[in-house]
Design a protein around this motif. Sequence first.
Motif, mmCIF file in Angstrom:
data_model
loop_
_atom_site.group_PDB
_atom_site.id
_atom_site.type_symbol
_atom_site.label_atom_id
_atom_site.label_comp_id
_atom_site.label_asym_id
_atom_site.label_seq_id
_atom_site.Cartn_x
_atom_site.Cartn_y
_atom_site.Cartn_z
ATOM 1 N N HIS A 90 0.884 -1.168 0.000
ATOM 2 C CA HIS A 90 0.000 0.000 0.000
ATOM 3 C C HIS A 90 0.915 1.209 0.000
ATOM 4 N N THR A 92 3.021 2.510 2.956
ATOM 5 C CA THR A 92 4.268 2.177 3.679
ATOM 6 C C THR A 92 4.266 0.722 4.141
ATOM 7 N N SER A 93 3.142 0.041 3.937
ATOM 8 C CA SER A 93 3.042 -1.340 4.423
ATOM 9 C C SER A 93 3.057 -2.325 3.258
ATOM 10 N N LYS A 153 -6.388 -6.106 3.892
ATOM 11 C CA LYS A 153 -5.879 -4.933 4.636
ATOM 12 C C LYS A 153 -7.024 -4.253 5.396
HETATM 13 C C1 LIG Z 1 3.943 -0.740 12.757
HETATM 14 C C2 LIG Z 1 4.222 0.715 13.142
HETATM 15 C C3 LIG Z 1 5.571 1.142 12.530
HETATM 16 C C4 LIG Z 1 3.106 1.593 12.530
HETATM 17 O O1 LIG Z 1 3.413 2.911 12.870
HETATM 18 P P1 LIG Z 1 2.265 4.034 13.019
HETATM 19 O O2 LIG Z 1 2.927 5.264 13.495
HETATM 20 O O3 LIG Z 1 1.144 3.477 13.816
HETATM 21 O O4 LIG Z 1 1.887 4.311 11.527
HETATM 22 P P2 LIG Z 1 0.514 4.261 10.721
HETATM 23 O O5 LIG Z 1 -0.707 4.128 11.535
HETATM 24 O O6 LIG Z 1 0.621 5.396 9.760
HETATM 25 O O7 LIG Z 1 0.675 2.910 9.896
HETATM 26 C C5 LIG Z 1 1.647 2.786 8.870
HETATM 27 C C6 LIG Z 1 1.215 1.672 7.959
HETATM 28 O O8 LIG Z 1 1.208 0.443 8.678
HETATM 29 C C7 LIG Z 1 -0.059 -0.156 8.597
HETATM 30 N N1 LIG Z 1 -0.305 -0.815 9.875
HETATM 31 C C8 LIG Z 1 -0.064 -0.302 11.105
HETATM 32 N N2 LIG Z 1 -0.401 -1.208 12.027
HETATM 33 C C9 LIG Z 1 -0.850 -2.283 11.378
HETATM 34 C C10 LIG Z 1 -1.330 -3.546 11.794
HETATM 35 N N3 LIG Z 1 -1.430 -3.877 13.084
HETATM 36 N N4 LIG Z 1 -1.703 -4.454 10.845
HETATM 37 C C11 LIG Z 1 -1.610 -4.140 9.544
HETATM 38 N N5 LIG Z 1 -1.152 -2.948 9.088
HETATM 39 C C12 LIG Z 1 -0.780 -2.048 10.000
HETATM 40 C C13 LIG Z 1 -1.018 0.983 8.331
HETATM 41 O O9 LIG Z 1 -2.212 0.524 7.717
HETATM 42 C C14 LIG Z 1 -0.188 1.832 7.404
HETATM 43 O O10 LIG Z 1 -0.187 1.251 6.103
HETATM 44 P P3 LIG Z 1 -0.076 2.144 4.745
HETATM 45 O O11 LIG Z 1 0.917 3.262 5.006
HETATM 46 O O12 LIG Z 1 0.441 1.188 3.732
HETATM 47 O O13 LIG Z 1 -1.447 2.625 4.458
HETATM 48 C C15 LIG Z 1 4.247 0.921 14.677
HETATM 49 O O14 LIG Z 1 2.976 0.623 15.209
HETATM 50 C C16 LIG Z 1 5.290 0.062 15.357
HETATM 51 O O15 LIG Z 1 6.484 0.428 15.397
HETATM 52 N N6 LIG Z 1 4.862 -1.063 15.935
HETATM 53 C C17 LIG Z 1 5.797 -1.994 16.572
HETATM 54 C C18 LIG Z 1 6.484 -2.857 15.519
HETATM 55 C C19 LIG Z 1 7.413 -3.854 16.115
HETATM 56 O O16 LIG Z 1 8.185 -3.526 17.012
HETATM 57 N N7 LIG Z 1 7.365 -5.077 15.627
HETATM 58 C C20 LIG Z 1 8.174 -6.143 16.120
HETATM 59 C C21 LIG Z 1 7.370 -7.082 16.956
HETATM 60 S S1 LIG Z 1 6.893 -6.397 18.494
#
Ligand SMILES: CC(C)(COP(=O)(O)OP(=O)(O)OC[C@H]1O[C@@H](n2cnc3c(N)ncnc32)[C@H](O)[C@@H]1OP(=O)(O)O)[C@@H](O)C(=O)NCCC(=O)NCCS
Length: 255
Positions: A90, A92-93, A153
Amino acid sequence: MIPHHQAMPAKPASDSYTIKASIVLPPDTNHHGTIFGGKLMAYIDDVATIAATRHARRPVVTASTDSVDFLHPVKKGDAVCLSAFVTWAHKTSMEIFVRVVTEDLLSGERKVCATSFLTFVALGEDGRPAEVAPVIPETLEEQRLHETAAERKQARQVRRKESKLFAEVLGPDFSLRKAKQTLDEKRASRPQRVGGRSAARAGLEPAGARLQPREEPAAGSGAPAGPRPAGRLAAADAPAPRLTEAYANAWGSEW
Ligand SMILES: CC(C)(COP(=O)(O)OP(=O)(O)OC[C@H]1O[C@@H](n2cnc3c(N)ncnc32)[C@H](O)[C@@H]1OP(=O)(O)O)[C@@H](O)C(=O)NCCC(=O)NCCS
């Protein structure tokens, strides 16, 4: 849902193809002699991380994993082979599809023991989500998964919203009594009517405030009393936090 990153040159799904094979050794297995579910999930995350990074050529993090069903036990001495590729991106995902195949190395019998969809997010130098290239599906399998990815999604967005609400209701304390109190507080703030619509529908009410018990009709109003008809909440304020409400109802007040 149309990707909004059309400016970046698209990349074939095959650029991200990743394969990993391992033999199942005794430390990987439980007392039944079959692989730990967590071990298999770690393999799935590994192979998906490589596929996502190959597509994005940036650091990536796992945002979510869809449900994984373990369809067959994987025994000590079996081979486990995982393949992964990015099906769709999409903004960023990226969605990554992983197939796990086990092989009895002595008989040669192979089975698909699990499949999984994971979502990874690419990160820029500031640690914030960064844009990724669209995916070009080439094979029939890639095309089918690409076409259906936007729908998956959307389902994840509903689930994420529900997870956030659930986490908010639970809080970080190991006390379900406190969680129940939070819920009671939310229930105490009754919905207001705005021009014949609920405040939630009018967009004036936080999501948590949807956890309301049904208001009893005024005496003599002719409206039926009793439990809220199934589906009514969802129809009014979709997506409804069904999981959260189910937990809340099950807890009762004695925890
Ligand atoms: C994932 C993460 C980077 C998203 O950051 P955010 O500031 O919430 O950003 P956004 O809400 O703008 O989401 C960014 C993108 O991720 C997607 N996204 C965020 N959470 C999601 C989830 N749980 N499932 C699916 N997609 C997800 C959004 O839809 C968006 O997609 P797009 O840009 O393609 O439309 C953040 O929540 C994070 O760092 N989480 C922890 C990740 C981690 O540490 N993982 C290792 C295991 S703990």
